[in-house]
Design a protein around this motif. Structure first.
Motif, PDB file in Angstrom:
ATOM      1  N   VAL A  29       1.007  -1.319   0.085  1.00  0.00           N
ATOM      2  CA  VAL A  29      -0.041   0.016   0.017  1.00  0.00           C
ATOM      3  C   VAL A  29       0.851   1.346  -0.065  1.00  0.00           C
ATOM      4  O   VAL A  29       1.937   1.388   0.761  1.00  0.00           O
ATOM      5  CB  VAL A  29      -1.031   0.175   1.386  1.00  0.00           C
ATOM      6  CG1 VAL A  29      -1.806   1.321   1.201  1.00  0.00           C
ATOM      7  CG2 VAL A  29      -1.791  -1.069   1.210  1.00  0.00           C
ATOM      8  N   VAL A  30       0.655   2.214  -0.841  1.00  0.00           N
ATOM      9  CA  VAL A  30       1.211   3.428  -0.932  1.00  0.00           C
ATOM     10  C   VAL A  30       1.125   4.274   0.246  1.00  0.00           C
ATOM     11  O   VAL A  30      -0.232   4.741   0.511  1.00  0.00           O
ATOM     12  CB  VAL A  30       1.065   4.145  -2.045  1.00  0.00           C
ATOM     13  CG1 VAL A  30       1.819   5.670  -2.282  1.00  0.00           C
ATOM     14  CG2 VAL A  30       1.204   3.420  -3.496  1.00  0.00           C
ATOM     15  N   VAL A  46       8.156   5.994  -4.411  1.00  0.00           N
ATOM     16  CA  VAL A  46       6.901   5.987  -3.385  1.00  0.00           C
ATOM     17  C   VAL A  46       7.361   5.263  -2.216  1.00  0.00           C
ATOM     18  O   VAL A  46       8.311   4.189  -2.405  1.00  0.00           O
ATOM     19  CB  VAL A  46       5.739   5.564  -3.865  1.00  0.00           C
ATOM     20  CG1 VAL A  46       4.946   6.226  -4.973  1.00  0.00           C
ATOM     21  CG2 VAL A  46       5.751   3.919  -4.068  1.00  0.00           C
ATOM     22  N   TRP A  47       6.743   5.379  -1.046  1.00  0.00           N
ATOM     23  CA  TRP A  47       6.963   4.772   0.143  1.00  0.00           C
ATOM     24  C   TRP A  47       5.910   3.720   0.391  1.00  0.00           C
ATOM     25  O   TRP A  47       4.721   4.180   0.345  1.00  0.00           O
ATOM     26  CB  TRP A  47       7.291   5.494   1.441  1.00  0.00           C
ATOM     27  CG  TRP A  47       8.524   6.159   1.235  1.00  0.00           C
ATOM     28  CD1 TRP A  47       8.843   7.572   0.716  1.00  0.00           C
ATOM     29  CD2 TRP A  47       9.724   5.856   1.663  1.00  0.00           C
ATOM     30  NE1 TRP A  47      10.065   7.839   0.754  1.00  0.00           N
ATOM     31  CE2 TRP A  47      11.005   6.968   1.506  1.00  0.00           C
ATOM     32  CE3 TRP A  47      10.107   4.673   2.368  1.00  0.00           C
ATOM     33  CZ2 TRP A  47      12.233   6.737   1.744  1.00  0.00           C
ATOM     34  CZ3 TRP A  47      11.724   4.452   2.704  1.00  0.00           C
ATOM     35  CH2 TRP A  47      12.440   5.713   2.402  1.00  0.00           C
ATOM     36  N   LEU A  48       6.286   2.381   0.658  1.00  0.00           N
ATOM     37  CA  LEU A  48       5.259   1.365   0.743  1.00  0.00           C
ATOM     38  C   LEU A  48       5.297   0.581   1.994  1.00  0.00           C
ATOM     39  O   LEU A  48       6.404   0.873   2.611  1.00  0.00           O
ATOM     40  CB  LEU A  48       5.522   0.232  -0.597  1.00  0.00           C
ATOM     41  CG  LEU A  48       5.654   0.899  -1.944  1.00  0.00           C
ATOM     42  CD1 LEU A  48       5.876  -0.415  -2.800  1.00  0.00           C
ATOM     43  CD2 LEU A  48       4.368   1.357  -2.219  1.00  0.00           C
ATOM     44  N   LEU A  55       7.208  -3.370   8.210  1.00  0.00           N
ATOM     45  CA  LEU A  55       8.281  -2.346   7.635  1.00  0.00           C
ATOM     46  C   LEU A  55       8.010  -1.753   6.461  1.00  0.00           C
ATOM     47  O   LEU A  55       7.750  -2.240   5.582  1.00  0.00           O
ATOM     48  CB  LEU A  55       9.642  -3.027   7.814  1.00  0.00           C
ATOM     49  CG  LEU A  55      10.274  -3.416   9.039  1.00  0.00           C
ATOM     50  CD1 LEU A  55      11.436  -4.158   8.978  1.00  0.00           C
ATOM     51  CD2 LEU A  55      10.136  -2.239  10.114  1.00  0.00           C
ATOM     52  N   GLU A  56       8.257  -0.262   6.187  1.00  0.00           N
ATOM     53  CA  GLU A  56       8.107   0.373   5.133  1.00  0.00           C
ATOM     54  C   GLU A  56       9.547   0.230   3.947  1.00  0.00           C
ATOM     55  O   GLU A  56      10.424  -0.227   4.734  1.00  0.00           O
ATOM     56  CB  GLU A  56       8.017   1.766   5.222  1.00  0.00           C
ATOM     57  CG  GLU A  56       9.364   2.584   5.857  1.00  0.00           C
ATOM     58  CD  GLU A  56       8.982   4.117   5.898  1.00  0.00           C
ATOM     59  OE1 GLU A  56       7.880   4.662   5.789  1.00  0.00           O
ATOM     60  OE2 GLU A  56       9.885   4.754   6.364  1.00  0.00           O
ATOM     61  N   TRP A  57       9.425   0.541   3.001  1.00  0.00           N
ATOM     62  CA  TRP A  57      10.420   0.261   1.859  1.00  0.00           C
ATOM     63  C   TRP A  57      10.303   1.452   0.925  1.00  0.00           C
ATOM     64  O   TRP A  57       9.073   1.618   0.700  1.00  0.00           O
ATOM     65  CB  TRP A  57      10.760  -0.782   1.267  1.00  0.00           C
ATOM     66  CG  TRP A  57       9.855  -1.657   0.486  1.00  0.00           C
ATOM     67  CD1 TRP A  57       9.702  -1.537  -0.954  1.00  0.00           C
ATOM     68  CD2 TRP A  57       8.750  -2.243   0.675  1.00  0.00           C
ATOM     69  NE1 TRP A  57       8.625  -2.360  -1.713  1.00  0.00           N
ATOM     70  CE2 TRP A  57       8.162  -2.635  -0.529  1.00  0.00           C
ATOM     71  CE3 TRP A  57       7.868  -2.794   1.922  1.00  0.00           C
ATOM     72  CZ2 TRP A  57       6.709  -3.444  -0.574  1.00  0.00           C
ATOM     73  CZ3 TRP A  57       6.841  -3.578   1.635  1.00  0.00           C
ATOM     74  CH2 TRP A  57       6.419  -3.860   0.641  1.00  0.00           C
ATOM     75  N   CYS A  58      11.091   1.886   0.014  1.00  0.00           N
ATOM     76  CA  CYS A  58      10.984   2.758  -0.950  1.00  0.00           C
ATOM     77  C   CYS A  58      11.314   1.897  -2.304  1.00  0.00           C
ATOM     78  O   CYS A  58      11.858   1.078  -2.317  1.00  0.00           O
ATOM     79  CB  CYS A  58      12.329   3.728  -1.000  1.00  0.00           C
ATOM     80  SG  CYS A  58      12.008   5.156  -2.126  1.00  0.00           S
ATOM     81  N   ALA A  59      10.407   2.258  -3.189  1.00  0.00           N
ATOM     82  CA  ALA A  59      10.286   1.585  -4.566  1.00  0.00           C
ATOM     83  C   ALA A  59      10.160   2.512  -5.714  1.00  0.00           C
ATOM     84  O   ALA A  59       9.356   3.650  -5.469  1.00  0.00           O
ATOM     85  CB  ALA A  59       9.066   0.611  -4.596  1.00  0.00           C
TER      86      ALA A  59
END
Length: 73
Positions: A29-30, A46-48, A55-59
């Motif tokens: 989810v963005v 975007v950060w997901l 945990l978030e990640w950048c894609a």
């Protein structure tokens, strides 16, 4: 979909959009658009987060695909 949208991005890239990160082969989810403290006119990432949290990640936006939501053809 709900949430903010940045000009110049595909219309489906918005906060709350459910996407597939093809680079990691997982659903997400963005929850953020662009890099913090970066003032580029058009964000490239975007950060997901996983749909259930975590945990978030950048894609990179180019590695994302919109997932169809329930009720969509």
């Amino acid at each position: 979909m709900t949430g903010e949208h940045s000009a110049g991005l595909p219309k489906w890239v918005s906060i709350g959009a459910r996407v597939l990160d093809v680079a990691k082969e997982c659903e997400a989810v963005v929850h953020g658009i662009g890099q913090p403290y970066s003032f580029h006119e058009q964000p490239s990432c975007v950060w997901l987060r996983p749909p259930g949290g975590g945990l978030e990640w950048c894609a990179e936006i180019s590695s994302l695909r919109l997932l169809k939501e329930a009720g969509q053809p």
